[in-house]
Scaffold this active site. Structure first.
Site, PDB file in Angstrom:
ATOM      1  N   CYS A 171       1.357   1.954  11.574  1.00 44.70           N
ATOM      2  CA  CYS A 171       2.482   2.830  11.207  1.00 44.70           C
ATOM      3  C   CYS A 171       2.717   3.906  12.257  1.00 44.70           C
ATOM      4  CB  CYS A 171       2.211   3.493   9.858  1.00 44.70           C
ATOM      5  SG  CYS A 171       1.951   2.328   8.516  1.00 44.70           S
ATOM      6  N   THR A 196      12.564  -6.984 -10.175  1.00 43.86           N
ATOM      7  CA  THR A 196      12.200  -8.368 -10.458  1.00 43.86           C
ATOM      8  C   THR A 196      10.867  -8.718  -9.800  1.00 43.86           C
ATOM      9  OG1 THR A 196      14.538  -8.999 -10.569  1.00 43.86           O
ATOM     10  CG2 THR A 196      12.935 -10.772 -10.216  1.00 43.86           C
ATOM     11  N   GLN A 237      -8.123  -0.549   3.060  1.00 42.45           N
ATOM     12  CA  GLN A 237      -9.035  -1.086   4.069  1.00 42.45           C
ATOM     13  C   GLN A 237     -10.401  -1.452   3.496  1.00 42.45           C
ATOM     14  OE1 GLN A 237      -8.355  -1.964   7.072  1.00 42.45           O
ATOM     15  NE2 GLN A 237      -6.333  -1.036   7.311  1.00 42.45           N
ATOM     16  N   GLY A 287       0.788  -1.220   0.000  1.00 40.23           N
ATOM     17  CA  GLY A 287       0.000   0.000   0.000  1.00 40.23           C
ATOM     18  C   GLY A 287       0.821   1.271   0.000  1.00 40.23           C
TER      19      GLY A 287
END
Length: 399
Positions: free
Chosen positions: A341, A247, A189, A80
């Site tokens: 966070c 990658t 969310q 996100g």
């Protein structure tokens, strides 16, 4: 004597799905097998590389189908935060005009809010729209804020702390009337909990994160509407049509696509069950004098339009949230405060402050996030232990 005193293990109830959900067992098995069998670089020209790329492209088509998008509108990312930064900075850096302006709400996730502040420090004009007491912005404020320099409007679908649903469809229609403006939505969310009609929404960019719906951490995606151009965040190879170098994590991508499929297949029943759990937990919290509910209220039967089904946020004004969190943990209940966070920050919740609450209330908030494993019986257990813990606590003296 308590179960702890007898040395008996207490069942743990995990109510922190907003921070991260456990990987679905079948998804773990899929990812494990793919890590053993498909380790080649998907960009390689040999057969093993080609097989890996085919798996990634099938997963891309699956994600697109579940989200109602086209395959070439799916860009795989690390999650996100990267998707939000790619959407915002990618639009701003692609716009050629010298004067640039972006619009966000005051209750965005840190990966949007801090990204916008970083751009502001670079000289990009920023408008932060206020919210009402439920945490919703007024679409008319978006209309008033748009100007000729505006490059992007970014408004989250579901708030990660309170569960409030923003009026995305109304905002999308407003933004569509301004051809020079793009509309980004952080949908982390919302996926699997709140519906989105991608083609009718007016949304140009939509963020998803795998570990919020039973997939692996470190995997996400950004839906980019056809015709929308982004400047890449990373310099490197030409993966993801030159938008996102690096990658491809093929096992993770396939696992995430499987988790999304399983999540979307059961979304209707999940919504019904979770709304019932949300209603019951709100009733329990409302009956505890020391606690106050935050965010969208279920009163009036409007909860499905203003609140996501899986989040309940409440405060114990005057009590440090970590005290309540650790007391509940001793009772086998795992909850959180603010977003993961920001959970180690001692500052009041920026979201609750923006909703007009004082510092005491904004500093003492607790977030409960439901998952597929929960039932109404589990909510009763949560309620009983919450009542027990609150009864044993007294507000800390203000310094």
């Amino acid at each position: 004597m308590t179960s702890h005193e007898w040395g008996i293990a207490m069942k743990t109830y995990y109510y922190d799905h907003c921070a991260s959900s456990p990987m679905l067992p079948t998804v773990v098995e899929t990812m494990s097998e793919l890590m053993k069998l498909h380790y080649a670089n998907a960009s390689a020209l040999h057969r093993s590389g080609t097989e890996a790329m085919k798996l990634a492209e099938r997963a891309r088509a699956s994600v697109a189908e579940r989200m109602g998008a086209d395959s070439d509108e799916v860009v795989f990312t690390s999650g996100g935060t990267e998707s939000n930064n790619l959407a915002i900075k990618g639009i701003v850096d692609k716009v050629a005009r010298p004067a640039k302006h972006i619009i966000i709400s005051a209750v965005e996730h840190a990966s949007v809010y801090e990204c916008a502040r970083q751009l502001e420090a670079r000289g990009i004009a920023l408008t932060v729209l206020p919210v009402d007491s439920l945490g919703r912005i007024d679409p008319d404020d978006v209309q008033k804020a748009i100007r000729k320099e505006t490059a992007l409007v970014s408004v989250m679908h579901v708030n990660n702390e309170t569960g409030t649903i923003q009026p995305i469809a109304d905002i999308g229609q407003i933004v569509k009337r301004h051809g020079h403006v793009r509309f980004h939505v952080d949908g982390v969310q919302a996926i699997g909990k709140v519906p989105l009609d991608w083609h009718k929404s007016g949304v140009d960019l939509y963020t998803g994160s795998g570990h919020k719906f039973g997939g692996p951490k470190g995997l996400g995606f950004l839906l980019v509407r056809n015709g929308v151009e982004l400047a890449p965040l990373l310099s490197g190879g030409s993966q993801e049509n030159g938008v996102r170098a690096g990658t491809l994590n093929v096992p993770g991508i396939v696992a995430m696509s499987q988790a999304l499929r399983l999540t979307m297949e059961g979304r209707q029943e999940r919504r019904r069950t979770m709304y019932a759990m949300r209603q019951r937990l709100q009733e329990i919290v409302s009956a505890i004098p020391e606690l106050v509910l935050n965010g969208a209220d279920a009163a009036g039967g409007k909860q499905e339009t203003i609140a996501a089904p899986h989040i309940v946020n409440f405060s114990y004004p005057g009590m440090r949230p970590e005290v309540l969190i650790h007391m509940l943990e001793k009772e086998g209940i795992l909850v959180s405060t603010q977003s993961a966070c920001s959970s180690k920050s001692l500052k009041p919740s920026r979201v609750l402050l923006a909703m007009g609450h004082d510092a005491d209330r904004a500093s003492g908030s607790i977030r409960v996030g439901f998952g597929d494993e929960h039932s109404l019986e589990d909510i009763e257990v949560l309620g009983e232990r919450l009542i027990k813990v609150v009864a044993g606590l007294k507000p800390l003296e203000r310094k």
